[in-house]
Scaffold this active site. Structure first.
Site, PDB file in Angstrom:
ATOM      1  N   GLU A 149       0.807  -1.223   0.000  1.00  0.00           N
ATOM      2  CA  GLU A 149       0.000   0.000   0.000  1.00  0.00           C
ATOM      3  C   GLU A 149       0.843   1.278   0.000  1.00  0.00           C
ATOM      4  OE1 GLU A 149      -2.957  -0.187   3.130  1.00  0.00           O
ATOM      5  OE2 GLU A 149      -4.274  -1.370   1.879  1.00  0.00           O
ATOM      6  N   GLU A 320      -6.776  -7.617  -0.551  1.00  0.00           N
ATOM      7  CA  GLU A 320      -7.277  -7.688   0.828  1.00  0.00           C
ATOM      8  C   GLU A 320      -8.769  -7.366   0.806  1.00  0.00           C
ATOM      9  OE1 GLU A 320      -5.026  -5.141   3.423  1.00  0.00           O
ATOM     10  OE2 GLU A 320      -3.104  -5.798   2.609  1.00  0.00           O
TER      11      GLU A 320
HETATM   12  C1  GAL Z   1      -4.507  -2.506   4.977  1.00  0.00           C
HETATM   13  C2  GAL Z   1      -3.099  -3.044   5.111  1.00  0.00           C
HETATM   14  C3  GAL Z   1      -3.060  -4.312   5.929  1.00  0.00           C
HETATM   15  C4  GAL Z   1      -3.883  -4.152   7.177  1.00  0.00           C
HETATM   16  C5  GAL Z   1      -5.294  -3.805   6.780  1.00  0.00           C
HETATM   17  C6  GAL Z   1      -6.236  -3.688   7.956  1.00  0.00           C
HETATM   18  O1  GAL Z   1      -4.501  -1.123   4.745  1.00  0.00           O
HETATM   19  O2  GAL Z   1      -2.527  -3.309   3.856  1.00  0.00           O
HETATM   20  O3  GAL Z   1      -1.724  -4.597   6.282  1.00  0.00           O
HETATM   21  O4  GAL Z   1      -3.336  -3.160   7.979  1.00  0.00           O
HETATM   22  O5  GAL Z   1      -5.285  -2.575   6.112  1.00  0.00           O
HETATM   23  O6  GAL Z   1      -7.535  -3.361   7.535  1.00  0.00           O
END
Ligand code: GAL
Length: 638
Positions: A149, A320
């Site tokens: 990110e 994610e």
């Molecule tokens: C994203 C990040 C992850 C985790 C996640 C939690 O922004 O890439 O590592 O922190 O959020 O929602």
């Protein structure tokens, strides 16, 4: 246009270093049994890969990859460069980013590096090289992710000494002489003239605002650093590995040009947290936030699916996917049962190759202990576990979802976001939310939308193209528009500056054939609309035009609000929902594009093979003869 036969799959983010090694095999077996294909690992594990400078420990990672691979899973291996270990700061004390207030950002979380720091870049090249050599031909490593990110936690703009030196070099290359820079930036204003590039500072801590061209160049420079940082890793990985390389982008983040980074990668991925975004990022009214509190905004995910499909030139993933409450938004509600399935299906319907849930097991320790996973901290299944399993079974029964091209295209430009952040001219003007507002209007009419980069040179195949808020019109887009046979809708603010951030003469928008000039602009508080004669209003932003173009719509006070020449239309303001709906329906009618106004919270996507309906409401919705339950997904083969 249909692309058939692409396999869609599910995955999960996993942190073997967080768990006892004795647990890995069982975890892997359960992932495979659930129907998952991918497991992303490694992206924060630098301190375990290299506990002391140059003392490498690959044993645990070898075994983790092996265990996952033997269970039949494919590994996405992340480079750990978002989390330099503590010893790194001793080696490079000046590698830490500096915020706009001039404060050095500290160690103790993540992303504490400055993109401009050459010493840190060399460390990244070293660790990535070691990883790529070791795992580049590993049969279980089937994809890569660079860093994690970019831009998260406001980390693109750094006001460090390294950034200052890099910026001065970048300016010297761009302008060649201080005089050229002075002319471009208009530094004669307020005696800001420079005699040498070494005199140029960063655009922070000035008494009042710095020159907009100065800020704009710093934004371009900073974006270039992200692209260069990423490219360095990609070039190293490619030498050793045939596997595709991705990066996981974010929602509503415009701090660097994702199209630039995207050209160096095979896959654009993004991290989708619909409830976190609605609570934290989306400027919607309280009623909307209440209505969709457990489902997320009905268009926000789709917008990013379409955006990242463009960034990935067709290849994109969700790296994610929110599985339950997150920990980081102002409020962190539990998703409505069914949403973890709906979000995945919506991604597939927009062309995602894979959807990976974040994360496998909720971690009982550290910063994200309140963030749900597919498993509870005690390893029992959490709510999304079964929903992921259901999606896996459904996918197996219907592996080809299809991907259809849209009739409608919407141009998105990162530089315009920087420009209007630099010079909003009104608190409620935001490029991102203007484009998103238009996207929402299109989706409410049941339309598929393709997003295009600002230097698009080919509009063939589209019937309607929209380009709101473009800071400058690129030459390729200008000539594509000149030859375009469909309807084009531009404005407000389109082409209203030169690349050097000055008002062009002849006055904007200077569109070929359109006799219209913006002679004055005004920004307005959100509760001061400019009513239109046909109903609805202009909000936030309004332009006054002169010239002989055909007036399609006017405001009640008699100024043109929409003008046209042939099929080129220009919007002299930001239309509210009602006016936008009318403007879009008119354009669609001209082009014979079928519209189908949808009930609130119901969204549709045609994929060439199927028509999907997604119910973002917490109540059932009847539509087209079917009842779609809350959080329901309905599809029919077409
Ligand atoms: C994203 C990040 C992850 C985790 C996640 C939690 O922004 O890439 O590592 O922190 O959020 O929602």
């Amino acid at each position: 246009m249909k692309r058939a036969g692409l396999m869609r799959s599910l995955g999960v983010c996993y942190y073997p270093e967080h768990w006892d090694e004795a647990q890995w095999a069982e975890d892997a077996a359960r992932m495979a049994a659930l129907g998952l294909t991918w497991v992303r690992i490694g992206e924060f594990a630098w301190s375990r890969m290299e506990p002391e400078p140059s003392r490498m420990d690959w044993g645990w990672l070898d075994r983790a990859i092996d265990t996952l691979g033997r269970a039949g899973l494919k590994v996405v291996l992340g480079t750990p460069t978002a989390t330099p270990p503590r010893w790194m700061i001793d080696r490079h004390p000046d590698m830490l980013a500096v915020d706009k207030e001039g404060r050095t950002r500290g160690f103790g979380s993540r992303r504490h590096y400055c993109f401009s720091h050459q010493g840190y870049r060399a460390e990244c090249a070293r660790i990535v090289g070691l990883m790529a050599e070791r795992y580049g031909r590993n049969p279980h490593v089937a994809a890569w992710q660079t860093d994690n990110e970019y831009a998260c936690h406001d980390t693109v703009l750094s006001y460090s000494p390294a950034a200052k030196a890099g910026f001065q070099d970048w300016l010297a290359q761009k302008y060649q002489s201080p005089d050229a820079l002075n002319r471009a930036w208009g530094t004669v204003f307020w005696s800001m003239e420079y005699r040498d590039f070494a005199e140029v500072g960063l655009p922070n801590l000035t008494v009042t605002e710095p020159a907009p061209a100065h800020v704009m160049d710093f934004r371009r420079y900073s974006s270039d650093q992200v692209a260069a940082f990423n490219r360095l890793q990609v070039e190293i990985i490619r030498k050793h590995s045939p596997a595709p390389i991705s990066h996981n982008y974010m929602g509503a983040i415009t701090d660097f040009d994702h199209f630039d980074v995207g050209t160096d990668l095979e896959i654009a991925a993004w991290d989708s947290y619909p409830l976190g975004f609605l609570s934290d990022r989306i400027p919607a009214d309280a009623e909307h936030k209440r209505r969709f509190v457990r489902q997320g905004d009905p268009d926000f995910q789709a917008f990013h699916h379409d955006l990242y499909r463009a960034v990935g030139r067709g290849r994109w993933w969700i790296m994610e996917q929110q599985p339950g409450p997150v920990n980081w938004a102002p409020y962190n509600p539990d998703p409505l049962p069914g949403m973890a399935r709906l979000w995945a299906w919506e991604a597939f319907a927009h062309g995602a190759e894979a959807v990976c849930y974040f994360r496998w097991r909720q971690a009982p320790f550290a910063q994200e202990q309140m963030h749900a996973g597919l498993l509870r901290p005690d390893s029992a299944p959490a709510q999304a576990f079964d929903e992921a399993g259901q999606v896996a079974k459904e996918l197996a029964a219907m592996p080809d979802v299809g991907t259809a091209r849209a009739d409608v295209a919407l141009v998105f430009d990162y530089a315009s976001a920087w420009a209007w952040e630099t010079q909003p001219q009104g608190r409620s003007f935001s490029y991102f939310w203007l484009v998103f507002h238009v996207y929402k209007g299109l989706r409410r009419l049941g339309l598929n939308v393709d997003i295009l980069p600002p230097d698009t040179s080919d509009l063939s195949g589209y019937r309607l193209v929209l380009a709101p808020g473009l800071f400058t019109l690129s030459e390729p887009l200008k000539s594509a528009l000149a030859g375009f046979k469909g309807t084009a809708v531009l404005g407000p603010r389109t082409n209203s500056k030169t690349p050097d951030f000055a008002i062009p003469v002849p006055l904007p928008p200077a569109l070929p054939g359109l006799d219209a000039r913006v002679i004055r602009v005004e920004s307005l508080p959100p509760d001061v609309p400019v009513p239109l004669a046909m109903g609805g209003a202009l909000i936030n932003w309004r332009e006054k035009l002169e010239g002989g173009a055909t007036v399609v719509e006017a405001s009640e006070d008699g100024w043109p609000a929409v003008v046209s020449a042939g099929k080129t239309h220009y919007l002299a303001g930001w239309p509210d929902d009602q006016a936008l709906g009318r403007i879009l329906q008119r354009a669609c009618a001209t082009e014979g594009i079928e519209t189908d106004p949808l009930p609130e919270g119901l969204r549709r996507r045609d994929t060439g093979t199927h028509r999907f309906l997604f119910n973002y409401n917490a109540v059932p919705v009847e539509w087209g003869g079917v009842t779609i339950p809350p959080a329901g997904v309905h599809w029919t083969a077409t």
